[in-house]
Design a protein around this motif. Structure first.
Motif, PDB file in Angstrom:
ATOM      1  N   ALA A   8      42.934  41.969  52.952  1.00 32.28           N
ATOM      2  CA  ALA A   8      43.425  41.112  51.873  1.00 32.28           C
ATOM      3  C   ALA A   8      42.414  40.031  51.503  1.00 32.28           C
ATOM      4  O   ALA A   8      42.204  39.744  50.325  1.00 32.28           O
ATOM      5  CB  ALA A   8      44.753  40.488  52.284  1.00 32.28           C
ATOM      6  N   GLY A   9      41.789  39.406  52.500  1.00 30.61           N
ATOM      7  CA  GLY A   9      40.828  38.341  52.213  1.00 30.61           C
ATOM      8  C   GLY A   9      39.656  38.828  51.395  1.00 30.61           C
ATOM      9  O   GLY A   9      39.211  38.152  50.456  1.00 30.61           O
ATOM     10  N   LEU A  10      39.164  40.027  51.701  1.00 31.36           N
ATOM     11  CA  LEU A  10      38.033  40.600  50.957  1.00 31.36           C
ATOM     12  C   LEU A  10      38.459  40.959  49.544  1.00 31.36           C
ATOM     13  O   LEU A  10      37.719  40.707  48.580  1.00 31.36           O
ATOM     14  CB  LEU A  10      37.511  41.835  51.693  1.00 31.36           C
ATOM     15  N   ARG A  11      39.643  41.540  49.397  1.00 34.33           N
ATOM     16  CA  ARG A  11      40.134  41.890  48.058  1.00 34.33           C
ATOM     17  C   ARG A  11      40.259  40.649  47.188  1.00 34.33           C
ATOM     18  O   ARG A  11      39.860  40.646  46.018  1.00 34.33           O
ATOM     19  CB  ARG A  11      41.493  42.603  48.149  1.00 34.33           C
ATOM     20  N   ASP A  12      40.828  39.599  47.755  1.00 34.60           N
ATOM     21  CA  ASP A  12      41.000  38.358  46.989  1.00 34.60           C
ATOM     22  C   ASP A  12      39.648  37.780  46.581  1.00 34.60           C
ATOM     23  O   ASP A  12      39.486  37.278  45.460  1.00 34.60           O
ATOM     24  CB  ASP A  12      41.772  37.321  47.809  1.00 34.60           C
ATOM     25  N   ARG A  13      38.681  37.870  47.483  1.00 37.86           N
ATOM     26  CA  ARG A  13      37.347  37.332  47.180  1.00 37.86           C
ATOM     27  C   ARG A  13      36.689  38.131  46.057  1.00 37.86           C
ATOM     28  O   ARG A  13      36.078  37.566  45.139  1.00 37.86           O
ATOM     29  CB  ARG A  13      36.485  37.350  48.436  1.00 37.86           C
ATOM     30  N   LYS A  15      38.260  39.835  43.733  1.00 37.92           N
ATOM     31  CA  LYS A  15      38.980  39.519  42.489  1.00 37.92           C
ATOM     32  C   LYS A  15      38.488  38.197  41.912  1.00 37.92           C
ATOM     33  O   LYS A  15      38.295  38.065  40.702  1.00 37.92           O
ATOM     34  CB  LYS A  15      40.487  39.454  42.755  1.00 37.92           C
ATOM     35  N   ARG A  16      38.292  37.215  42.787  1.00 33.88           N
ATOM     36  CA  ARG A  16      37.816  35.915  42.321  1.00 33.88           C
ATOM     37  C   ARG A  16      36.413  36.040  41.735  1.00 33.88           C
ATOM     38  O   ARG A  16      36.106  35.424  40.710  1.00 33.88           O
ATOM     39  CB  ARG A  16      37.793  34.939  43.508  1.00 33.88           C
ATOM     40  N   GLN A  17      35.574  36.861  42.374  1.00 29.43           N
ATOM     41  CA  GLN A  17      34.211  37.062  41.875  1.00 29.43           C
ATOM     42  C   GLN A  17      34.216  37.733  40.505  1.00 29.43           C
ATOM     43  O   GLN A  17      33.449  37.367  39.607  1.00 29.43           O
ATOM     44  CB  GLN A  17      33.408  37.896  42.880  1.00 29.43           C
ATOM     45  N   THR A  18      35.097  38.727  40.333  1.00 29.56           N
ATOM     46  CA  THR A  18      35.192  39.410  39.039  1.00 29.56           C
ATOM     47  C   THR A  18      35.696  38.455  37.970  1.00 29.56           C
ATOM     48  O   THR A  18      35.162  38.411  36.847  1.00 29.56           O
ATOM     49  CB  THR A  18      36.130  40.630  39.136  1.00 29.56           C
ATOM     50  N   ARG A  19      36.708  37.677  38.294  1.00 28.73           N
ATOM     51  CA  ARG A  19      37.247  36.696  37.339  1.00 28.73           C
ATOM     52  C   ARG A  19      36.169  35.688  36.944  1.00 28.73           C
ATOM     53  O   ARG A  19      36.000  35.369  35.768  1.00 28.73           O
ATOM     54  CB  ARG A  19      38.445  35.982  37.973  1.00 28.73           C
ATOM     55  N   ASP A  20      35.428  35.195  37.930  1.00 22.70           N
ATOM     56  CA  ASP A  20      34.356  34.227  37.657  1.00 22.70           C
ATOM     57  C   ASP A  20      33.257  34.852  36.798  1.00 22.70           C
ATOM     58  O   ASP A  20      32.720  34.205  35.894  1.00 22.70           O
ATOM     59  CB  ASP A  20      33.749  33.716  38.971  1.00 22.70           C
ATOM     60  N   PHE A  54      38.975  43.791  32.184  1.00 21.04           N
ATOM     61  CA  PHE A  54      39.057  42.441  31.602  1.00 21.04           C
ATOM     62  C   PHE A  54      40.514  42.015  31.463  1.00 21.04           C
ATOM     63  O   PHE A  54      40.896  40.897  31.850  1.00 21.04           O
ATOM     64  CB  PHE A  54      38.366  42.417  30.232  1.00 21.04           C
ATOM     65  N   PHE A  55      41.342  42.898  30.911  1.00 21.12           N
ATOM     66  CA  PHE A  55      42.739  42.531  30.646  1.00 21.12           C
ATOM     67  C   PHE A  55      43.582  42.458  31.921  1.00 21.12           C
ATOM     68  O   PHE A  55      44.716  41.959  31.876  1.00 21.12           O
ATOM     69  CB  PHE A  55      43.359  43.500  29.636  1.00 21.12           C
ATOM     70  N   ASN A  56      43.045  42.896  33.029  1.00 18.83           N
ATOM     71  CA  ASN A  56      43.711  42.662  34.315  1.00 18.83           C
ATOM     72  C   ASN A  56      43.587  41.202  34.741  1.00 18.83           C
ATOM     73  O   ASN A  56      44.360  40.725  35.584  1.00 18.83           O
ATOM     74  CB  ASN A  56      43.108  43.547  35.410  1.00 18.83           C
ATOM     75  N   TYR A  57      42.605  40.504  34.165  1.00 18.55           N
ATOM     76  CA  TYR A  57      42.326  39.119  34.566  1.00 18.55           C
ATOM     77  C   TYR A  57      42.671  38.091  33.492  1.00 18.55           C
ATOM     78  O   TYR A  57      43.080  36.969  33.807  1.00 18.55           O
ATOM     79  CB  TYR A  57      40.841  38.980  34.936  1.00 18.55           C
ATOM     80  N   PHE A  58      42.481  38.448  32.237  1.00 15.59           N
ATOM     81  CA  PHE A  58      42.730  37.513  31.138  1.00 15.59           C
ATOM     82  C   PHE A  58      43.459  38.226  30.001  1.00 15.59           C
ATOM     83  O   PHE A  58      43.078  39.336  29.628  1.00 15.59           O
ATOM     84  CB  PHE A  58      41.408  36.943  30.597  1.00 15.59           C
ATOM     85  N   PRO A  59      44.468  37.585  29.401  1.00 14.64           N
ATOM     86  CA  PRO A  59      45.165  38.219  28.282  1.00 14.64           C
ATOM     87  C   PRO A  59      44.377  38.197  26.976  1.00 14.64           C
ATOM     88  O   PRO A  59      44.673  38.964  26.064  1.00 14.64           O
ATOM     89  CB  PRO A  59      46.454  37.399  28.154  1.00 14.64           C
ATOM     90  N   SER A  60      43.355  37.325  26.889  1.00 17.24           N
ATOM     91  CA  SER A  60      42.595  37.230  25.643  1.00 17.24           C
ATOM     92  C   SER A  60      41.210  36.639  25.916  1.00 17.24           C
ATOM     93  O   SER A  60      40.952  36.086  26.992  1.00 17.24           O
ATOM     94  CB  SER A  60      43.321  36.338  24.631  1.00 17.24           C
ATOM     95  N   LYS A  61      40.361  36.716  24.921  1.00 17.45           N
ATOM     96  CA  LYS A  61      39.020  36.120  24.996  1.00 17.45           C
ATOM     97  C   LYS A  61      39.116  34.613  25.211  1.00 17.45           C
ATOM     98  O   LYS A  61      38.372  34.041  26.021  1.00 17.45           O
ATOM     99  CB  LYS A  61      38.260  36.435  23.706  1.00 17.45           C
TER     100      LYS A  61
END
Length: 205
Positions: A8-13, A15-20, A54-61
């Motif tokens: 879980a810790g690696l997955r969360d990290r 995800k955070r990296q992709t979002r960033d 992209f849309f897994n992380y943000f609903p819009s630009k």
């Protein structure tokens, strides 16, 4: 039973990296080209992910550009509640902002870029104002609870409004100086002026 190859810790990290990566790509592209000249597909390609990702992380630009809310209302009110009751409300709000300021300074380059993008693209302002209004309601209620008055009392609203203005003023000065001065110091300067009754500054020479 097979072990999960991604704890879980690696997955969360990740995800955070992709979002960033998506947020940074969005800001850089819009800073270079302008808001209307950048698409979700452009941002996704720059971050080396698919548009679907992209849309897994943000609903819009716009959401990718503005990122997370500057102030998480729940966390802020929890921090405010932890400030000792003897501390005056103005100083308590400043103390509760400490984590927000530290986070912005730690992510300095992206915050400075975000502020520059918003300044050049006023179409983003309504979203910021809406998010700010929501946060101000929560802060007003927390201040009212702290000082023991109803939320519609004049003091909590006034304190929230003036401290919000002080914080924004410090942020604008921080951005104008390219982050050369500490945001924390600039916020302290603004709050100290409020605590002193906003006296006239000495003449500049």
């Amino acid at each position: 039973m097979a072990l999960d190859p991604a704890p879980a810790g690696l997955r969360d990290r990740k995800k955070r990296q992709t979002r960033d990566a998506l947020a940074t790509a969005a800001l850089r592209l819009v800073a270079e080209r302008g808001l209307e000249q950048v698409t979700v597909e452009d941002i996704s390609a720059a971050a080396d992910v698919s548009s679907r990702t992209f849309f897994n992380y943000f609903p819009s630009k716009d959401d990718a550009l503005l990122g997370d809310h500057m102030i998480d209302s729940d966390r802020f009110t929890a921090r405010l509640a932890r400030v000792p009751p003897a501390v005056p409300a103005l100083a308590a709000v400043r103390a509760a902002l400490g984590e927000v300021i530290d986070g912005m300074q730690a992510d300095r380059e992206r915050w400075l870029l975000r502020m520059a993008v918003v300044e050049r693209n006023p179409a983003l302002l309504p979203r910021l104002v809406a998010a700010g209004t929501e946060a101000e309601r929560a802060v007003t209620a927390a201040v009212a609870a702290r000082v023991g008055v109803p939320p519609d009392h004049g003091f909590p609203v006034l304190l929230t409004t003036v401290t919000g203005a002080a914080f924004r003023t410090a942020m604008l000065r921080w951005a104008a100086a390219g982050g050369a001065r500490s945001l924390s110091d600039l916020v302290d300067e603004a709050f100290d002026a409020l605590a002193a009754g906003l006296p006239d500054p000495p003449p500049a020479h």
